[in-house]
Design a protein around this motif. Sequence first.
Motif: not given
Length: 736
Positions: A590-600
């Motif tokens: 797995v490679k993390a990709n935190p820049s593509f997900r809904p904001a809180r």
Amino acid sequence: MLRRIHKVLALCAALPLMALVISGSVLSVMPVLDRAGAVSLPADGISVAELAGRIAGSLPGLEQIKKLPSGKVIAFSSGSDGPAANIVDPSSGEPLSPYAPSAFERWMTNLHRSFFLGDDGRMAAGAAALALLVLTLSGLQMTARRMGGWARLLDRSRGGALERLHVDLGRLAALGLTLSTLTALFLSLTTFGLIPDSRSPAPALPTMAQGGHALPLARNDALRGIDLSELRELTFPNPGDPNDVFRLTTSVGEGYIDPANGNVFAWQDHTVGRQIHEFIYRMHTGRGLWWVGVLLGLCALSVPALAVTGTALWWRRRRARAPIAANVPGKTADTVILVGSEGGSTWSFARTLHAALTENGHKVHTAAMDGIARSYPVAKRMFLLTATHGDGTAPASAGAFLERLDEIGAPPPFPFAVLGFGDRQFPQFCRFARDVDAELTRRGWTSLLPLETIDRQSPQEFARWGKALSAVMGEDLVLAHVLERPRTQTLTLIDRIDYGTEVQAPTCVLRFAVPESSLLSRLTGRGWPPFSAGDLLAIVPPGDALPRYYSLASSTRDGFVEICVRKHPGGLCSGLLHGLRPGDRVEAFVKANPSFRPARGRKPVILIGAGTGIGPLAGFIRANRGRRPMHLYFGGRDPESDFLYRPEIREWLGDERLTSLSTVFSRVKDGGYVQDRLRADADRLRTLIGAGAQVLVCGGRGMAAGVKEALTDLLVPTGLTPGLLKEEGRYLEDVY
């Protein structure tokens, strides 16, 4: 320059900094322990006269009462057994336990203040505090540049896991470290007289006491008028001196009290300077503000962690800049590669290009862009591989490149090609690469290839650029760049659903079991990590070192690993995955990709995807257990063949995890594409985006370009653009 200062200062001050922050963290716990051992004061209050009377009745020979910042009341007395100090109960005046300052705390305080070196050590501790302040502020400045400006300092961090950890720790601790170091510097400078000591001297000892019999403590009006909460210290008169007086210090001032009549004289209010000094002291030590001490101690504990992550990042960059094999001098090279890199990753791609060209018989010279020579006598081509730093500025190894072009003069006879590296989620994606390409073109340099960009260090995009380069150079050039990747683990397929066969676009949803991992293996980084929808699953085909990345459609909480895969003619990895049957296995990580997900938050989310691009979007909807408004726009070819996740979407609409669904299919009567559906829904989209909605787009480049064009047009009345939304973190793309 700022990075160099940050690095050199951290290396030079490492040992004193560690002693300073670790001892400070330990000392920050002491006010909490003192507070825990203190007896609560009576709810209705108690006067100093009452307190003194009760203690005097319990402890003959009472000499002094002190109230510590923690609230503990200490009574000092001299009885038949000699001097004694006791912690007392203010309600009864009875001694609770003997009082003795902690030897361990004294030892730790000496370490913290002076490193056991006296005044020289105090100067060293002050210098270490100054170094920590400079490191904190320079780290914040570099983080702001990396995030795209101070306005985006608190945005979600990007990059690898180690980089994100370093940035997040630094941001969390920055305020506490700044406060701690500033207060430490104030106290240090006051100690050495560089800042005037604003504490007022004690009032002169009076000579006007009348003598005579002392009033009972309960009738002393001055002491009766002061609440215990205000008391700092009360020193009793010497019984052998009839002219001696009480000396009283409270939170507002200090003075003397005549024991014979209770009159106060020589009273002196604390100056503003003293109050400021005491407040700064309390802020730094946590004495009387125990919760501040705990927060500052936790922030201080981040420094060793930051030292470890910072050293690891420095070592990674150093490895990336290791000498390149067969790197010939520039004056004899037929090919020149110039590199602009901030974190070191661009150097690894340059190394791959250098090795491939050398293997084909070229004499290659690779250097930093700042090291560009005035001429390359026999060069036939030049490649410029550059990243972009922060909000569009030059990376570390290319800071002076544009200025040094003035030294070259006339355009060289050989052509150039610029290859930019960056992350599409940044508003200034590959900005510096574009600036370099534009400037060289303006100066009359000849282009070998149009500007190309690589998103998130994609080996596949780099390989495609290599094919274009091969065609131009007329030779077979294979750019098989292998990223340093984590340890792979075995995934076992447990289910699959096939789509798209009827429209000649075979696609499948593959569901794998989550590998079993012990707690120890996860803590040591050897187990399967936590993951979220939108992260990347890297599949490593047998016999091929190059991983292929697929967006995850599930998260850890779902209990399975899911991806969507379309089969490409001749595709090694897609062919492998389409051939899997339940029970078959593949190697992956797995490679993390935190820049593509809904904001809180609760603001609406607009999800736009086509084909397999629905994968991570479906994962976001599945995880929307809080029923946040989510609106899905999906495009396919035929609803009877490639409507991915159709049953699940019906379920999500029913339980309100999905608020609305808009679909469009290209191979049906009156069909169209997803951008056409957006244009038809312009009013609704303007309303949602005006209400703060975030837009997430996933799919092929052509689809993403069409979506951006449609949104640009329909947002004209609002004054917004996808670019502006991207700057606010409200327009994210995962494009392949």
